[in-house]
Enzyme design. Structure first.
Site, PDB file in Angstrom:
ATOM      1  N   ASP A  11       0.851  -1.170   0.000  1.00 36.16           N
ATOM      2  CA  ASP A  11       0.000   0.000   0.000  1.00 36.16           C
ATOM      3  C   ASP A  11       0.906   1.246   0.000  1.00 36.16           C
ATOM      4  O   ASP A  11       2.074   1.168   0.384  1.00 36.16           O
ATOM      5  CB  ASP A  11      -0.868  -0.042   1.268  1.00 36.16           C
ATOM      6  CG  ASP A  11      -1.719   1.189   1.431  1.00 36.16           C
ATOM      7  OD1 ASP A  11      -2.313   1.645   0.443  1.00 36.16           O
ATOM      8  OD2 ASP A  11      -1.782   1.703   2.566  1.00 36.16           O
ATOM      9  N   ASP A  13      -0.382   5.057   0.697  1.00 39.08           N
ATOM     10  CA  ASP A  13      -0.747   6.100   1.662  1.00 39.08           C
ATOM     11  C   ASP A  13      -0.960   5.532   3.062  1.00 39.08           C
ATOM     12  O   ASP A  13      -1.706   4.568   3.250  1.00 39.08           O
ATOM     13  CB  ASP A  13      -2.010   6.822   1.198  1.00 39.08           C
ATOM     14  CG  ASP A  13      -1.843   7.446  -0.179  1.00 39.08           C
ATOM     15  OD1 ASP A  13      -0.718   7.403  -0.732  1.00 39.08           O
ATOM     16  OD2 ASP A  13      -2.848   7.965  -0.710  1.00 39.08           O
TER      17      ASP A  13
HETATM   18 MG   LIG Z   1      -3.220   3.009   3.245  1.00 37.41          MG
END
Ligand SMILES: [Mg+2]
Ligand SMILES: [Zn+2]
Length: 166
Positions: A11, A13
């Site tokens: 991932d 962010d």
């Molecule tokens: Mg995230």
């Protein structure tokens, strides 16, 4: 006979870079902040032979509320920081939709990675997804690989270490 390769599906962010908890949008250079332990963790993964793949939902990317250029400037600056540290992502997959769009690619759906998974010989026992959300956990379940949790905006290296990955 081709040997299988292990992959880290990561991932972006809240996992590798700081995610503001008001807008959840990194749309300027000022908002770009690579998290503590991110570069260190990525280097360690690379040294251990992991292929790096980024999988990220970017709600409404390319719309008026999140113009593509506003995304690209901090995104490219992030990649430059990684590159300068010797870190290269084999692929970067982005869902630009929102939950209302009912697309096939928004995490936790596997639409972003289906072709990649089909075309690569992946060591599923050693590969994993790491992220800070339930959607990341569910993505790992849907792919059928391990999930490594990290708390939002915390230390990526420590999360890998805690999970025994590094
Ligand atoms: Mg995230
Ligand atoms: Zn999508």
């Amino acid at each position: 006979m081709t040997s299988k390769k292990k992959y880290a599906f990561l991932d972006r962010d809240g996992t590798l870079i700081f995610e503001p908890q008001d807008t959840f949008q990194i749309d300027s250079l000022e908002k770009l902040q690579v998290l503590e332990g991110a570069i260190q963790g990525l280097i360690e993964l690379k040294n251990q032979g992991y292929g790096l793949v980024m999988v990220t939902n970017q709600d409404g990317l390319g719309t008026q509320s999140f113009p593509a250029a506003d995304f690209e400037i901090p995104h490219q600056a992030m990649l430059k920081q990684f590159k300068d540290a010797g870190i290269h992502f084999e692929r970067i997959f982005i869902c630009p939709h929102t939950s209302q769009d009912h697309c096939a690619c928004r995490k936790p759906k596997t639409g972003l990675v289906d072709s990649f998974l089909a075309e690569h010989s992946i060591d599923r026992t050693a590969s994993f997804v790491c992220g800070d959300r339930d959607s990341d956990r569910q993505l790992a379940d849907n792919i059928g690989i391990e999930f490594i949790p990290t708390a939002t905006n915390s230390n990526f290296y420590e999360a890998l270490k805690h999970a025994g990955i590094i």
